[in-house]
Design a protein around this motif. Structure first.
Motif: not given
Length: 262
Positions: A104-108, A125-138
């Motif tokens: 869903a994210t457009r700006n990462g 954080q781990k699972m989102i970055t696994d699926k979309l490397p480079g994304v920032s998770v807060f």
């Protein structure tokens, strides 16, 4: 008839059960809310494990074909352990939510609101970055929100205050996608959107979780047709109070609600 079990620390998992009712209308749901130990997110890991194992022992009396761990905290801490205990599929809520957020994210930049234990686990954080490397998770803990939502009193003012406090850092981080990382939080979806304002994609992992349940049963050839006679709702707390929540938060107008017994 084999059933699907749904377990949660309290009433929040009813948001997941609702999606299962929609996606799997032919299945009987057995729901167990551990209200006597709610909320899990503020307890120690040992306390959470003991509580969840107790619920799973109780479920041993039923013939099950799938278990949904609707509690994000329990999913984060012990999903793999639960899977090793059982000989049928076990689905958690974090991975489906992470997958939805990554898509869903457009700006990462993705925000996650959750209980303290879930936030500290960094599983989203781990699972989102696994699926979309480079994304920032807060990740942002909202330690009081579950208690407010479980309360029988009107706590809208406290909910609004808690959301304003905890959403502010995520707005400042410019996240465009927000994951409701606790099954209770969809109960406050309107308040979350009101507090945030326009411009955020709000993710309810329950939708992806129900889809995974459908796919798991389809793969095993265990999808049920027809209409189940009834769904069962159990609680380690007050059955009368829980019955009112089931009637309020689900389409089940005359729920069969019973106390958990040894």
């Amino acid at each position: 008839m084999k059933s699907i079990a749904v377990i949660d620390s309290g009433s929040g998992g009813l948001t997941v059960a609702n999606k299962l009712f929609d996606r799997l209308p032919g299945e009987r749901i057995i729901y167990v809310g551990d209200h006597g130990n709610c909320p899990y997110g503020n307890k120690t890991e040992k306390e959470i494990r003991e509580a969840v194992y107790g619920v799973i022992r109780f479920l041993g009396r039923f013939e099950l074909k799938l278990l949904v761990v609707a509690c994000n905290t329990a999913t984060a801490l012990m999903l793999d352990d639960i899977r090793k205990m059982l000989d049928f599929p076990v689905i958690g809520v974090i991975e489906p939510g992470a997958e939805m957020a990554a898509g869903a994210t457009r700006n990462g930049k993705v925000g996650v609101i959750a209980t303290r234990r879930t936030a500290e686990s960094h599983m989203y954080q781990k699972m989102i970055t696994d699926k979309l490397p480079g994304v920032s998770v807060f990740e942002q803990a909202c330690p009081k929100l579950v208690g407010f939502l479980e309360s029988d009193e009107n706590r809208e003012a406290e909910i609004a205050s808690e959301l304003e406090l905890n959403l502010a850092p995520l707005r400042a981080a410019d996240v465009d996608t927000l994951v409701m990382g606790c099954t209770h939080y969809p109960l406050a979806e309107n308040q979350i959107l009101k507090s945030w304002g326009a411009g955020v994609s709000l993710i309810d992992p329950a939708r992806g979780t129900a889809e995974r349940a459908y796919e798991a049963l389809k793969e095993k050839g265990e999808l049920s047709g027809g209409t189940p006679e009834e769904h069962l709702f159990y609680t380690t707390g007050d059955a009368v109070e829980f019955s009112e929540k089931v009637k309020k938060w689900t389409p089940i107008l005359r729920p069969v609600v019973r106390p958990v017994t040894d």
